[in-house]
Design an enzyme around this catalytic site. Structure first.
Site, PDB file in Angstrom:
ATOM      1  N   ASN A 188       0.831  -1.215   0.000  1.00 35.63           N
ATOM      2  CA  ASN A 188       0.000   0.000   0.000  1.00 35.63           C
ATOM      3  C   ASN A 188       0.859   1.255   0.000  1.00 35.63           C
ATOM      4  O   ASN A 188       0.588   2.201  -0.744  1.00 35.63           O
ATOM      5  CB  ASN A 188      -0.895   0.024   1.248  1.00 35.63           C
ATOM      6  CG  ASN A 188      -2.185  -0.767   1.056  1.00 35.63           C
ATOM      7  OD1 ASN A 188      -2.668  -0.920  -0.064  1.00 35.63           O
ATOM      8  ND2 ASN A 188      -2.732  -1.273   2.142  1.00 35.63           N
ATOM      9  N   ASP A 195      -5.574  -3.020  -3.375  1.00 36.24           N
ATOM     10  CA  ASP A 195      -6.866  -3.668  -3.650  1.00 36.24           C
ATOM     11  C   ASP A 195      -6.741  -4.704  -4.770  1.00 36.24           C
ATOM     12  O   ASP A 195      -7.321  -5.788  -4.701  1.00 36.24           O
ATOM     13  CB  ASP A 195      -7.908  -2.621  -4.059  1.00 36.24           C
ATOM     14  CG  ASP A 195      -8.434  -1.822  -2.874  1.00 36.24           C
ATOM     15  OD1 ASP A 195      -8.037  -2.131  -1.732  1.00 36.24           O
ATOM     16  OD2 ASP A 195      -9.227  -0.888  -3.099  1.00 36.24           O
ATOM     17  N   GLU A 235      -6.453  -8.077   5.188  1.00 35.89           N
ATOM     18  CA  GLU A 235      -5.646  -8.860   4.240  1.00 35.89           C
ATOM     19  C   GLU A 235      -5.471 -10.289   4.761  1.00 35.89           C
ATOM     20  O   GLU A 235      -4.471 -10.935   4.534  1.00 35.89           O
ATOM     21  CB  GLU A 235      -4.288  -8.198   3.949  1.00 35.89           C
ATOM     22  CG  GLU A 235      -3.753  -7.311   5.035  1.00 35.89           C
ATOM     23  CD  GLU A 235      -3.142  -8.074   6.194  1.00 35.89           C
ATOM     24  OE1 GLU A 235      -3.891  -8.303   7.172  1.00 35.89           O
ATOM     25  OE2 GLU A 235      -1.955  -8.442   6.118  1.00 35.89           O
TER      26      GLU A 235
HETATM   27  P1  GH3 Z   1       2.566  -8.918   8.116  1.00 31.62           P
HETATM   28  O1  GH3 Z   1       3.460  -9.555   7.120  1.00 31.62           O
HETATM   29  O2  GH3 Z   1       3.104  -9.019   9.487  1.00 31.62           O
HETATM   30  O3  GH3 Z   1       1.179  -9.417   8.031  1.00 31.62           O
HETATM   31  O4  GH3 Z   1       2.566  -7.360   7.772  1.00 31.62           O
HETATM   32  P2  GH3 Z   1       1.399  -6.520   7.110  1.00 31.62           P
HETATM   33  O5  GH3 Z   1       1.964  -5.222   6.672  1.00 31.62           O
HETATM   34  O6  GH3 Z   1       0.743  -7.337   6.051  1.00 31.62           O
HETATM   35  O7  GH3 Z   1       0.387  -6.385   8.300  1.00 31.62           O
HETATM   36  P3  GH3 Z   1      -0.340  -5.149   8.940  1.00 31.62           P
HETATM   37  O8  GH3 Z   1      -1.399  -5.739   9.815  1.00 31.62           O
HETATM   38  O9  GH3 Z   1       0.661  -4.229   9.593  1.00 31.62           O
HETATM   39  O10 GH3 Z   1      -0.979  -4.347   7.763  1.00 31.62           O
HETATM   40  C1  GH3 Z   1      -2.085  -4.800   7.062  1.00 31.62           C
HETATM   41  C2  GH3 Z   1      -2.466  -3.743   6.065  1.00 31.62           C
HETATM   42  O11 GH3 Z   1      -3.526  -4.171   5.226  1.00 31.62           O
HETATM   43  C3  GH3 Z   1      -2.929  -2.468   6.734  1.00 31.62           C
HETATM   44  C4  GH3 Z   1      -4.211  -2.116   5.993  1.00 31.62           C
HETATM   45  O12 GH3 Z   1      -4.224  -0.781   5.592  1.00 31.62           O
HETATM   46  C5  GH3 Z   1      -4.188  -3.009   4.790  1.00 31.62           C
HETATM   47  N1  GH3 Z   1      -5.531  -3.307   4.327  1.00 31.62           N
HETATM   48  C6  GH3 Z   1      -6.537  -3.893   5.006  1.00 31.62           C
HETATM   49  N2  GH3 Z   1      -7.639  -3.970   4.236  1.00 31.62           N
HETATM   50  C7  GH3 Z   1      -7.313  -3.437   3.040  1.00 31.62           C
HETATM   51  C8  GH3 Z   1      -8.045  -3.231   1.821  1.00 31.62           C
HETATM   52  O13 GH3 Z   1      -9.226  -3.578   1.674  1.00 31.62           O
HETATM   53  N3  GH3 Z   1      -7.378  -2.647   0.789  1.00 31.62           N
HETATM   54  C9  GH3 Z   1      -6.076  -2.250   0.901  1.00 31.62           C
HETATM   55  N4  GH3 Z   1      -5.504  -1.693  -0.143  1.00 31.62           N
HETATM   56  N5  GH3 Z   1      -5.392  -2.418   2.040  1.00 31.62           N
HETATM   57  C10 GH3 Z   1      -5.988  -3.011   3.089  1.00 31.62           C
HETATM   58 MG    MG Z   2      -0.242  -9.113   6.602  1.00 33.31          MG
HETATM   59 MG    MG Z   3      -3.015  -9.227   9.015  1.00 35.51          MG
END
Ligand code: GH3
Ligand code: MG
Ligand code: MG
Ligand code: MG
Length: 315
Positions: free
Chosen positions: A203, A212, A238
């Protein structure tokens, strides 16, 4: 009787045409012991392009409803040999709820009790014969519109908008049944939680839009690979979950590992170019446990997979 009040604007005409196009997909069952009354109602429905099925008594109607799970509306007479219309409605409601089938009762009898009895036994609507053709069509349409609203609300309540996968609410509801069945019959069950690695970086680097697109790509791959054998859902942002019944850990492990490799080896075409990503997964196999505990265990294993360097399965 016929009341002539056609559509009076171009938009109304277009809306009516669109409705006709949709009517062709809709099955309606007409139940009446009188062949002429049945034909009259069926012909009215056919002029609006509905697919019409006919039954001459309650027993035949029940058989047809069981054979055709996709009948959306039933129009039934009251006085018939065998089951009366009201008895038929009561029987139908024991296996087909309102959100799947609308029922309109018809009767030529003058008693005001009949409409109340129809509605009380589970019919949605009632018309006295003879009826105004326009009123008949309006009532059929109104009942169909309510079913369409219910379909839309159900679809929105059960599926994730971005990926189209079942959402967590829907997953848990279906998973309860799958879990209970596995416990009852004593077959194995695997719970898996998958999480995209460093997704925040994707992101941050490429923007939310690309994020997305990556989520959609993963969802598609996941349901292509596991959708036929079990329940798949978007569990949270995610995170995704799988429930695979009837297979052992040893049986699913190679498939899951191959899947993670496939994801790591592929990339998603996006507006910012090809984007590569990986995912981690945790698997739990404890059929004696509650569903909640299995999912918690899978989550613990997922944490381990992350701790061990990501892009891998822990179980
Ligand atoms: P890890 O490997 O430890 O899982 O790190 P990570 O960065 O994947 O985990 P973290 O929980 O820090 O971040 C998850 C991110 O996913 C933060 C959030 O903004 C993003 N996210 C959640 N839902 C959506 C979505 O519907 N669309 C997008 N583009 N991003 C999303
Ligand atoms: Mg993650
Ligand atoms: Mg997660
Ligand atoms: Mg009759």
């Amino acid at each position: 009787y016929v009341l002539k009040e056609g559509p009076d604007s171009l938009n109304e005409i277009l809306a009516a045409l669109e409705r006709l196009r949709r009517n062709r997909e809709v099955k309606i069952l007409v139940v009446d012991d009188s062949a002429s009354a049945r034909t009259l109602v069926s012909d009215l429905l056919r002029t609006h392009l509905y697919q019409v099925l006919e039954a001459e008594d309650g027993e035949q109607a029940l058989t047809m409803l069981r054979q055709h799970a996709d009948i959306r509306l039933m129009v039934t007479d009251f006085s018939m040999p065998g089951l009366s219309g009201v008895e038929l409605v009561r029987e139908v409601r024991s296996f087909r709820p309102r959100q799947r089938l609308a029922i309109v009762g018809l009767s030529a009898e003058n008693s005001p009790l009949i409409s109340a009895r129809f509605i009380k036994s589970g019919a949605n609507d009632f018309l006295r014969k003879p009826f105004l053709v326009e009123e008949f069509h309006c009532r059929i349409r109104q009942n169909m519109e309510i079913l369409e609203y219910l379909d839309t609300i159900k679809r929105m309540a059960e599926n994730d908008y971005l990926t189209g996968l079942p959402n967590r609410y829907h997953f848990i509801r279906r998973a309860r049944t799958t879990h209970a069945e596995a416990v009852k019959r004593g077959y194995p069950l695997q719970a898996v939680i998958l999480d995209l690695d460093h997704f925040k970086r994707i992101n941050d680097q490429y923007g939310h839009n690309v994020g997305d697109q990556v989520l959609k790509n993963f969802a598609l791959r996941l349901s292509d690979r596991f959708g036929r054998n079990g329940l798949v859902c978007r569990y949270g942002g995610e995170e995704f979950a799988l429930l695979l019944p009837g297979v052992s850990t040893a049986q699913v492990r190679p498939g899951l590992e191959a899947f993670l490799q496939e994801v790591a080896g592929a990339s998603v075409p996006t507006e910012k170019g090809e984007v590569a990503y990986t995912a981690s997964a945790g698997l739990a196999d404890t059929p004696g446990e509650s569903l909640e505990d299995m999912l918690k265990d899978a989550d613990t294993m997922l944490y381990q997979a992350k701790q061990s360097g990501r892009n891998q399965l822990a179980c």
